[in-house]
Scaffold this motif. Structure first.
Motif, PDB file in Angstrom:
ATOM      1  N   PRO A 117       0.821  -1.226   0.000  1.00 28.75           N
ATOM      2  CA  PRO A 117       0.000   0.000   0.000  1.00 28.75           C
ATOM      3  C   PRO A 117       0.850   1.270   0.000  1.00 28.75           C
ATOM      4  O   PRO A 117       1.933   1.302   0.591  1.00 28.75           O
ATOM      5  CB  PRO A 117      -0.801  -0.101   1.303  1.00 28.75           C
ATOM      6  CG  PRO A 117      -0.777  -1.555   1.665  1.00 28.75           C
ATOM      7  CD  PRO A 117       0.539  -2.073   1.171  1.00 28.75           C
ATOM      8  N   ALA A 118       0.342   2.313  -0.669  1.00 24.62           N
ATOM      9  CA  ALA A 118       1.017   3.618  -0.642  1.00 24.62           C
ATOM     10  C   ALA A 118       1.034   4.130   0.791  1.00 24.62           C
ATOM     11  O   ALA A 118       0.112   3.867   1.571  1.00 24.62           O
ATOM     12  CB  ALA A 118       0.282   4.588  -1.549  1.00 24.62           C
ATOM     13  N   LEU A 119       2.080   4.839   1.139  1.00 21.08           N
ATOM     14  CA  LEU A 119       2.201   5.368   2.506  1.00 21.08           C
ATOM     15  C   LEU A 119       1.319   6.602   2.682  1.00 21.08           C
ATOM     16  O   LEU A 119       1.229   7.435   1.783  1.00 21.08           O
ATOM     17  CB  LEU A 119       3.656   5.737   2.790  1.00 21.08           C
ATOM     18  CG  LEU A 119       4.617   4.548   2.850  1.00 21.08           C
ATOM     19  CD1 LEU A 119       6.054   5.025   2.816  1.00 21.08           C
ATOM     20  CD2 LEU A 119       4.370   3.700   4.099  1.00 21.08           C
ATOM     21  N   PRO A 120       0.682   6.726   3.860  1.00 21.03           N
ATOM     22  CA  PRO A 120      -0.260   7.832   4.087  1.00 21.03           C
ATOM     23  C   PRO A 120       0.416   9.101   4.611  1.00 21.03           C
ATOM     24  O   PRO A 120      -0.141   9.811   5.437  1.00 21.03           O
ATOM     25  CB  PRO A 120      -1.192   7.243   5.150  1.00 21.03           C
ATOM     26  CG  PRO A 120      -0.292   6.368   5.966  1.00 21.03           C
ATOM     27  CD  PRO A 120       0.718   5.794   5.000  1.00 21.03           C
ATOM     28  N   TYR A 121       1.648   9.365   4.151  1.00 15.21           N
ATOM     29  CA  TYR A 121       2.404  10.497   4.684  1.00 15.21           C
ATOM     30  C   TYR A 121       2.635  11.551   3.607  1.00 15.21           C
ATOM     31  O   TYR A 121       2.584  11.269   2.420  1.00 15.21           O
ATOM     32  CB  TYR A 121       3.741  10.016   5.263  1.00 15.21           C
ATOM     33  CG  TYR A 121       3.577   8.959   6.326  1.00 15.21           C
ATOM     34  CD1 TYR A 121       2.902   9.242   7.510  1.00 15.21           C
ATOM     35  CD2 TYR A 121       4.068   7.670   6.145  1.00 15.21           C
ATOM     36  CE1 TYR A 121       2.729   8.278   8.492  1.00 15.21           C
ATOM     37  CE2 TYR A 121       3.899   6.693   7.132  1.00 15.21           C
ATOM     38  CZ  TYR A 121       3.229   6.997   8.294  1.00 15.21           C
ATOM     39  OH  TYR A 121       3.049   6.033   9.260  1.00 15.21           O
ATOM     40  N   ASP A 122       2.950  12.774   4.058  1.00 15.64           N
ATOM     41  CA  ASP A 122       3.171  13.863   3.093  1.00 15.64           C
ATOM     42  C   ASP A 122       4.568  13.760   2.468  1.00 15.64           C
ATOM     43  O   ASP A 122       5.366  12.881   2.814  1.00 15.64           O
ATOM     44  CB  ASP A 122       2.952  15.228   3.762  1.00 15.64           C
ATOM     45  CG  ASP A 122       3.930  15.505   4.899  1.00 15.64           C
ATOM     46  OD1 ASP A 122       5.011  14.875   4.948  1.00 15.64           O
ATOM     47  OD2 ASP A 122       3.621  16.358   5.744  1.00 15.64           O
ATOM     48  N   ASP A 123       4.852  14.685   1.535  1.00 14.03           N
ATOM     49  CA  ASP A 123       6.106  14.652   0.784  1.00 14.03           C
ATOM     50  C   ASP A 123       7.331  14.894   1.664  1.00 14.03           C
ATOM     51  O   ASP A 123       8.451  14.596   1.251  1.00 14.03           O
ATOM     52  CB  ASP A 123       6.098  15.714  -0.324  1.00 14.03           C
ATOM     53  CG  ASP A 123       5.077  15.406  -1.413  1.00 14.03           C
ATOM     54  OD1 ASP A 123       4.589  14.257  -1.455  1.00 14.03           O
ATOM     55  OD2 ASP A 123       4.772  16.311  -2.208  1.00 14.03           O
ATOM     56  N   GLU A 124       7.130  15.443   2.852  1.00 11.26           N
ATOM     57  CA  GLU A 124       8.267  15.765   3.715  1.00 11.26           C
ATOM     58  C   GLU A 124       8.569  14.664   4.730  1.00 11.26           C
ATOM     59  O   GLU A 124       9.383  14.844   5.622  1.00 11.26           O
ATOM     60  CB  GLU A 124       7.997  17.078   4.461  1.00 11.26           C
ATOM     61  CG  GLU A 124       7.943  18.292   3.537  1.00 11.26           C
ATOM     62  CD  GLU A 124       8.016  19.600   4.301  1.00 11.26           C
ATOM     63  OE1 GLU A 124       7.526  19.639   5.445  1.00 11.26           O
ATOM     64  OE2 GLU A 124       8.558  20.562   3.750  1.00 11.26           O
TER      65      GLU A 124
END
Length: 199
Positions: free
Chosen positions: A107-114
């Motif tokens: 699954p894609a991670l649920p975090y922002d680009d930073e």
């Protein structure tokens, strides 16, 4: 211990997938032996699944002794695929391994680009307790552009938990697992954030 060199897996001119797979299997053998106790089979199953652009390796005297991945919301460390697992384990066990691992690694991670997500930290048995994981962690935390780093550790892995706490990671979430089979009670999520430069 001799000096530890850390570099990106993508920077190697030689094919290091076999060496990385050996360290991965060595580090996670207890969990992976559920599928087979044959280390060569396990190494063959995983050697093509690593994403070199997010993997970092630690070398001592030219030998790879530790690995760490720093994934992000656009790239996971080790997306599992059905075909290589079936090629290595056979159809039935390969499908079982895929079904067990896909929810953990795909699954894609649920975090922002930073935010960088640290996963797949492993060292060879001989190199444990000699600063290899610390060197990998410090390299990633100082060299990569992320403002925040997140990782997950189980409550049963006290050695890793102590290391992360020593590096300044703090728990921000805990999820209890019902199953006794997994050998742990809680998944602990920890974070470390770079302090803003003074000025």
């Amino acid at each position: 211990m001799c000096s530890i060199t850390v570099r990106s897996m993508a920077d190697y001119e030689r094919d290091v997938r076999g060496e990385v797979a050996e360290v991965f299997v060595n580090g996670y053998y207890k969990e992976l032996s559920y599928f087979t106790r044959d280390r060569n089979m396990l190494e063959n199953a995983f050697r093509t699944l690593f994403s070199p652009e997010v993997f970092y390796v630690a070398e001592v005297q030219g030998i790879i002794v530790g690995i760490l991945a720093c994934s992000h919301n656009g790239q996971r460390a080790m997306p599992v695929a059905l075909a290589p697992l079936q090629d290595a384990f056979g159809d039935k066990t390969g499908e079982l391994a895929y079904n067990v691992m896909k929810n953990e690694f795909n699954p894609a991670l649920p975090y922002d680009d930073e935010t960088g997500y640290i996963e797949c930290v492993a060292t060879t048995e001989k190199a444990r307790g000699k600063g290899v994981s610390t060197a990998l962690m410090k390299h990633v935390m100082s060299e990569l552009p992320y403002r925040r780093y997140v990782l997950e550790v189980t409550d049963s892995n006290q050695t890793a938990l102590r290391l992360y706490q020593k590096l300044g990671f703090r728990e921000f979430k805990r999820i209890s697992e019902d199953s006794d089979e997994k050998g742990f009670n809680d998944r602990i999520y920890m974070e470390w954030t770079k302090s803003a430069p003074r000025g």
